[in-house]
Structure formats: structure tokens, C-alpha cells
Design a protein around this motif. Structure first.
Motif, PDB file in Angstrom:
ATOM      1  N   ALA A   1       9.177   0.795 -11.613  1.00 54.27           N
ATOM      2  CA  ALA A   1       9.641   0.260 -12.908  1.00 54.27           C
ATOM      3  C   ALA A   1       9.139  -1.160 -13.150  1.00 54.27           C
ATOM      4  CB  ALA A   1      11.162   0.300 -12.967  1.00 54.27           C
ATOM      5  N   THR A   2       8.977  -1.942 -12.076  1.00 51.79           N
ATOM      6  CA  THR A   2       8.521  -3.333 -12.209  1.00 51.79           C
ATOM      7  C   THR A   2       6.996  -3.467 -12.058  1.00 51.79           C
ATOM      8  OG1 THR A   2       9.049  -3.656  -9.860  1.00 51.79           O
ATOM      9  CG2 THR A   2      10.704  -4.374 -11.456  1.00 51.79           C
ATOM     10  N   ASN A   3       6.297  -2.310 -12.097  1.00 50.79           N
ATOM     11  CA  ASN A   3       4.821  -2.263 -12.041  1.00 50.79           C
ATOM     12  C   ASN A   3       4.240  -2.933 -10.798  1.00 50.79           C
ATOM     13  OD1 ASN A   3       4.498  -0.861 -14.518  1.00 50.79           O
ATOM     14  ND2 ASN A   3       4.840  -2.769 -15.625  1.00 50.79           N
ATOM     15  N   GLN A   4       4.939  -2.798  -9.687  1.00 53.89           N
ATOM     16  CA  GLN A   4       4.410  -3.340  -8.435  1.00 53.89           C
ATOM     17  C   GLN A   4       3.602  -2.266  -7.717  1.00 53.89           C
ATOM     18  OE1 GLN A   4       6.770  -6.088  -6.004  1.00 53.89           O
ATOM     19  NE2 GLN A   4       8.493  -5.622  -7.343  1.00 53.89           N
ATOM     20  N   THR A   5       2.511  -2.665  -7.107  1.00 56.91           N
ATOM     21  CA  THR A   5       1.680  -1.721  -6.351  1.00 56.91           C
ATOM     22  C   THR A   5       2.257  -1.558  -4.950  1.00 56.91           C
ATOM     23  OG1 THR A   5      -0.283  -2.412  -7.580  1.00 56.91           O
ATOM     24  CG2 THR A   5      -0.655  -1.239  -5.517  1.00 56.91           C
ATOM     25  N   ILE A   6       2.586  -0.320  -4.609  1.00 52.74           N
ATOM     26  CA  ILE A   6       3.129  -0.008  -3.283  1.00 52.74           C
ATOM     27  C   ILE A   6       1.964   0.212  -2.322  1.00 52.74           C
ATOM     28  CG2 ILE A   6       4.465   1.658  -1.931  1.00 52.74           C
ATOM     29  CD1 ILE A   6       5.989   2.311  -4.593  1.00 52.74           C
ATOM     30  N   VAL A   7       1.941  -0.538  -1.235  1.00 52.75           N
ATOM     31  CA  VAL A   7       0.903  -0.360  -0.214  1.00 52.75           C
ATOM     32  C   VAL A   7       1.578   0.123   1.071  1.00 52.75           C
ATOM     33  CG1 VAL A   7      -0.976  -1.415   1.084  1.00 52.75           C
ATOM     34  CG2 VAL A   7      -0.508  -2.179  -1.251  1.00 52.75           C
ATOM     35  N   LEU A   8       1.250   1.334   1.460  1.00 53.52           N
ATOM     36  CA  LEU A   8       1.820   1.928   2.673  1.00 53.52           C
ATOM     37  C   LEU A   8       0.946   1.593   3.873  1.00 53.52           C
ATOM     38  CD1 LEU A   8       2.450   5.532   1.257  1.00 53.52           C
ATOM     39  CD2 LEU A   8       4.117   3.678   1.326  1.00 53.52           C
ATOM     40  N   TYR A   9       1.578   1.244   4.995  1.00 49.99           N
ATOM     41  CA  TYR A   9       0.812   1.023   6.214  1.00 49.99           C
ATOM     42  C   TYR A   9       1.608   1.502   7.416  1.00 49.99           C
ATOM     43  CZ  TYR A   9       3.497  -3.063   7.852  1.00 49.99           C
ATOM     44  OH  TYR A   9       4.479  -3.890   8.331  1.00 49.99           O
ATOM     45  N   GLY A  10       0.875   1.817   8.490  1.00 48.13           N
ATOM     46  CA  GLY A  10       1.504   2.273   9.731  1.00 48.13           C
ATOM     47  C   GLY A  10       0.711   1.778  10.919  1.00 48.13           C
ATOM     48  N   SER A  11       0.715   2.545  12.002  1.00 46.72           N
ATOM     49  CA  SER A  11      -0.072   2.156  13.179  1.00 46.72           C
ATOM     50  C   SER A  11      -1.559   2.259  12.882  1.00 46.72           C
ATOM     51  CB  SER A  11       0.281   3.055  14.369  1.00 46.72           C
ATOM     52  OG  SER A  11       1.643   2.893  14.702  1.00 46.72           O
TER      53      SER A  11
ATOM     54  N   VAL B   1       0.321  11.394   4.849  1.00 49.91           N
ATOM     55  CA  VAL B   1       1.371  12.319   4.371  1.00 49.91           C
ATOM     56  C   VAL B   1       2.283  11.660   3.340  1.00 49.91           C
ATOM     57  CG1 VAL B   1       3.380  13.704   5.054  1.00 49.91           C
ATOM     58  CG2 VAL B   1       1.288  13.802   6.406  1.00 49.91           C
ATOM     59  N   PRO B   2       2.878  10.475   3.635  1.00 60.87           N
ATOM     60  CA  PRO B   2       3.733   9.852   2.613  1.00 60.87           C
ATOM     61  C   PRO B   2       2.983   9.494   1.335  1.00 60.87           C
ATOM     62  CG  PRO B   2       3.445   8.373   4.495  1.00 60.87           C
ATOM     63  CD  PRO B   2       2.912   9.706   4.894  1.00 60.87           C
ATOM     64  N   PHE B   3       1.694   9.117   1.460  1.00 59.41           N
ATOM     65  CA  PHE B   3       0.892   8.800   0.280  1.00 59.41           C
ATOM     66  C   PHE B   3       0.741  10.030  -0.624  1.00 59.41           C
ATOM     67  CE2 PHE B   3      -3.251   9.077  -1.787  1.00 59.41           C
ATOM     68  CZ  PHE B   3      -3.176   8.010  -2.661  1.00 59.41           C
ATOM     69  N   LEU B   4       0.351  11.164  -0.049  1.00 56.07           N
ATOM     70  CA  LEU B   4       0.159  12.395  -0.822  1.00 56.07           C
ATOM     71  C   LEU B   4       1.469  12.865  -1.444  1.00 56.07           C
ATOM     72  CD1 LEU B   4      -2.262  14.358   1.533  1.00 56.07           C
ATOM     73  CD2 LEU B   4      -2.824  13.399  -0.691  1.00 56.07           C
ATOM     74  N   LEU B   5       2.564  12.749  -0.684  1.00 56.57           N
ATOM     75  CA  LEU B   5       3.877  13.164  -1.176  1.00 56.57           C
ATOM     76  C   LEU B   5       4.300  12.339  -2.391  1.00 56.57           C
ATOM     77  CD1 LEU B   5       6.498  14.846  -0.803  1.00 56.57           C
ATOM     78  CD2 LEU B   5       7.302  13.055   0.735  1.00 56.57           C
ATOM     79  N   LEU B   6       4.205  11.026  -2.274  1.00 47.09           N
ATOM     80  CA  LEU B   6       4.593  10.131  -3.376  1.00 47.09           C
ATOM     81  C   LEU B   6       3.680  10.324  -4.585  1.00 47.09           C
ATOM     82  CD1 LEU B   6       5.441   6.831  -1.448  1.00 47.09           C
ATOM     83  CD2 LEU B   6       7.041   8.467  -2.437  1.00 47.09           C
ATOM     84  N   ASN B   7       2.401  10.570  -4.330  1.00 48.41           N
ATOM     85  CA  ASN B   7       1.448  10.799  -5.414  1.00 48.41           C
ATOM     86  C   ASN B   7       1.820  12.041  -6.209  1.00 48.41           C
ATOM     87  OD1 ASN B   7      -1.262  11.603  -6.709  1.00 48.41           O
ATOM     88  ND2 ASN B   7      -1.662   9.567  -5.884  1.00 48.41           N
ATOM     89  N   GLN B   8       2.197  13.101  -5.511  1.00 50.06           N
ATOM     90  CA  GLN B   8       2.586  14.342  -6.194  1.00 50.06           C
ATOM     91  C   GLN B   8       3.920  14.201  -6.927  1.00 50.06           C
ATOM     92  OE1 GLN B   8       1.670  17.655  -3.132  1.00 50.06           O
ATOM     93  NE2 GLN B   8       1.055  18.441  -5.108  1.00 50.06           N
ATOM     94  N   LEU B   9       4.755  13.292  -6.466  1.00 47.86           N
ATOM     95  CA  LEU B   9       6.044  13.050  -7.127  1.00 47.86           C
ATOM     96  C   LEU B   9       5.906  12.130  -8.342  1.00 47.86           C
ATOM     97  CD1 LEU B   9       8.371  12.660  -4.012  1.00 47.86           C
ATOM     98  CD2 LEU B   9       8.438  14.517  -5.671  1.00 47.86           C
ATOM     99  N   GLY B  10       4.681  11.682  -8.605  1.00 46.63           N
ATOM    100  CA  GLY B  10       4.444  10.885  -9.814  1.00 46.63           C
ATOM    101  C   GLY B  10       4.342   9.394  -9.592  1.00 46.63           C
ATOM    102  N   TYR B  11       4.318   8.944  -8.330  1.00 42.82           N
ATOM    103  CA  TYR B  11       4.157   7.511  -8.049  1.00 42.82           C
ATOM    104  C   TYR B  11       2.662   7.188  -8.045  1.00 42.82           C
ATOM    105  CZ  TYR B  11       9.070   7.483  -6.612  1.00 42.82           C
ATOM    106  OH  TYR B  11      10.438   7.588  -6.592  1.00 42.82           O
ATOM    107  N   SER B  12       2.157   6.805  -9.207  1.00 38.64           N
ATOM    108  CA  SER B  12       0.726   6.515  -9.340  1.00 38.64           C
ATOM    109  C   SER B  12       0.383   5.100  -8.867  1.00 38.64           C
ATOM    110  CB  SER B  12       0.297   6.691 -10.803  1.00 38.64           C
ATOM    111  OG  SER B  12       1.101   5.889 -11.647  1.00 38.64           O
ATOM    112  N   ASN B  13       1.401   4.337  -8.489  1.00 37.06           N
ATOM    113  CA  ASN B  13       1.203   2.931  -8.079  1.00 37.06           C
ATOM    114  C   ASN B  13       1.151   2.777  -6.560  1.00 37.06           C
ATOM    115  OD1 ASN B  13       3.951   3.718  -8.017  1.00 37.06           O
ATOM    116  ND2 ASN B  13       4.622   1.586  -7.941  1.00 37.06           N
TER     117      ASN B  13
END
Length: 205
Positions: free
Chosen positions: A104-114, A121-133
Motif C-alpha cells: 500500500a505504501t509502494n515500498q519495494t520488498i526485497v527478499l533475501y536468505g542464505s 519459493v516465497p518470491f514466486l508465491l508472493l508474485n502469484q498472489l499479486g505482490y508485484s513489488n
């Protein structure tokens, strides 16, 4: 008398059926998470857009860093200003609120791990749920003397053109296959010829 009993039984069965349907309707709950994008559109997004973020890109503004590792790994050492959302818990109520607020606040979510594989997996899941950011951080995290060491992760580039392959597959699927001509075989007429009976030989001994 028997007909009256049958009618009563049918009426009771009808009432029970209506009650069951009403209970089912009243207790029905809409799923919390619905896919906004199908597999085709997700693949198109992945092939057409740049969704990677290097270590240098993480210094940009309006970014929300999300560490998808477990709590132990996160507390051991994490990137500055990162929040911990463990992958198996990414869609619980509390984390969903955080993700929705960031969207809602137009922030870009950057996922990182090891490493980069941790966030696929979380990237593809969120993308399919409509999180284009959402973006994936192409970094590696390790420890040296209890200090977090973060370096860029090398991503293998596919030799094959994935976009071209997808486009070609869609084109082939849309082309109607030509019907195979069926060869009609007409049965041959079989004429039966009656054998003539041999006449008995005339004369005798």
C-alpha cells in the motif's frame, strides 16, 4: 396409512437437507489468499522484468528488506533494518498485514536468505498472489567468527531463450491441428458361383 408415513419421511428428509445446506452456506468462509496471477502471467513477468537486486542495489531508498531465514539464523546476524519473516510463516495473519502495508505504501520488498535459492519459493508465491513489488536479493550470507559476511551470489544464466520457448509453445498450442483424412475402403462384392452337379455315368456293366 403407508402413503402418509412415506410422505412424512420425505418431508423430514427435505427439512434435514435444507438445514444442512443452510449450515454449509452460513459456515462457508472465503479463502484468505487467492491467486491474482496464473502460471502463464507469472512466467511472462519473470521473463520480461528485472526482479534481481544485487548487494549494491540494497542501499537504495524505499526498500523493505525481508529475511526469510528462521529466527535463530536471523538473530545470529542479519542485514541492517531487515525484518524477519520465515518462509513457512509468510502467509500468516501478522505477516500478511506487514506485506499488505508495504504494498500500500509502494515500498519495494526485497527478499533475501542464505543464498538466492532460499528466496525463489516465497518470491514466486508472493508474485502469484499479486505482490508485484517483490524482488530477489542475489546475495550469499555466511558467518566468520560470529560475524555476518554478505557477498553477491552468482546467478547462472540459461543458454536457452526462455521467453522465446514460452512464446513458441503458446503459438503451437493456439494453432489448430489439421484433421487426419480418413480413407474410406469400399467392400468388394463377392459373387458366389454355384458348382454344377456332375451327371451320373450312363450305361452299366
Amino acid at each position: 396409512m403407508k402413503e402418509l408415513e412415506k410422505t412424512k419421511r420425505i418431508s423430514i428428509a427435505a427439512v434435514i437437507t435444507i438445514l444442512v445446506v443452510l449450515i454449509a452456506v452460513l459456515s462457508y468462509k472465503k479463502p484468505k489468499h487467492l491467486y491474482a496471477n496464473n502460471t502463464k502471467s507469472t512466467l511472462e513477468t519473470i521473463t520480461n522484468s528485472n526482479f534481481f537486486a544485487t548487494l549494491e542495489d540494497l542501499k537504495g531508498e524505499n526498500l523493505a528488506l525481508i529475511d526469510v531465514r528462521n529466527q535463530f539464523e536471523f538473530e545470529k546476524g542479519h542485514l541492517e533494518n531487515a525484518i524477519n519473516i520465515y518462509t513457512p510463516e509468510i502467509l500468516n495473519d501478522e505477516n500478511s498485514k506487514i506485506l499488505n502495508n508495504l504494498k500500500a505504501t509502494n515500498q519495494t520488498i526485497v527478499l533475501y536468505g542464505s543464498n538466492t535459492n532460499d528466496v525463489t519459493v516465497p518470491f514466486l508465491l508472493l508474485n502469484q498472489l499479486g505482490y508485484s513489488n517483490v524482488k530477489m536479493a542475489t546475495i550469499k550470507n555466511s558467518y566468520y567468527q560470529n560475524q555476518l559476511i554478505t557477498i553477491n551470489d552468482t546467478i547462472e544464466k540459461s543458454i536457452a531463450d526462455i521467453k522465446e520457448f514460452i512464446d513458441e509453445s503458446i503459438k503451437k498450442a493456439s494453432v489448430e491441428s489439421k484433421p487426419i483424412p480418413v480413407k474410406v475402403v469400399t467392400p468388394k462384392k463377392v459373387i458366389t458361383v454355384q458348382k454344377k452337379k456332375k451327371k451320373p455315368a450312363e450305361g452299366g456293366c
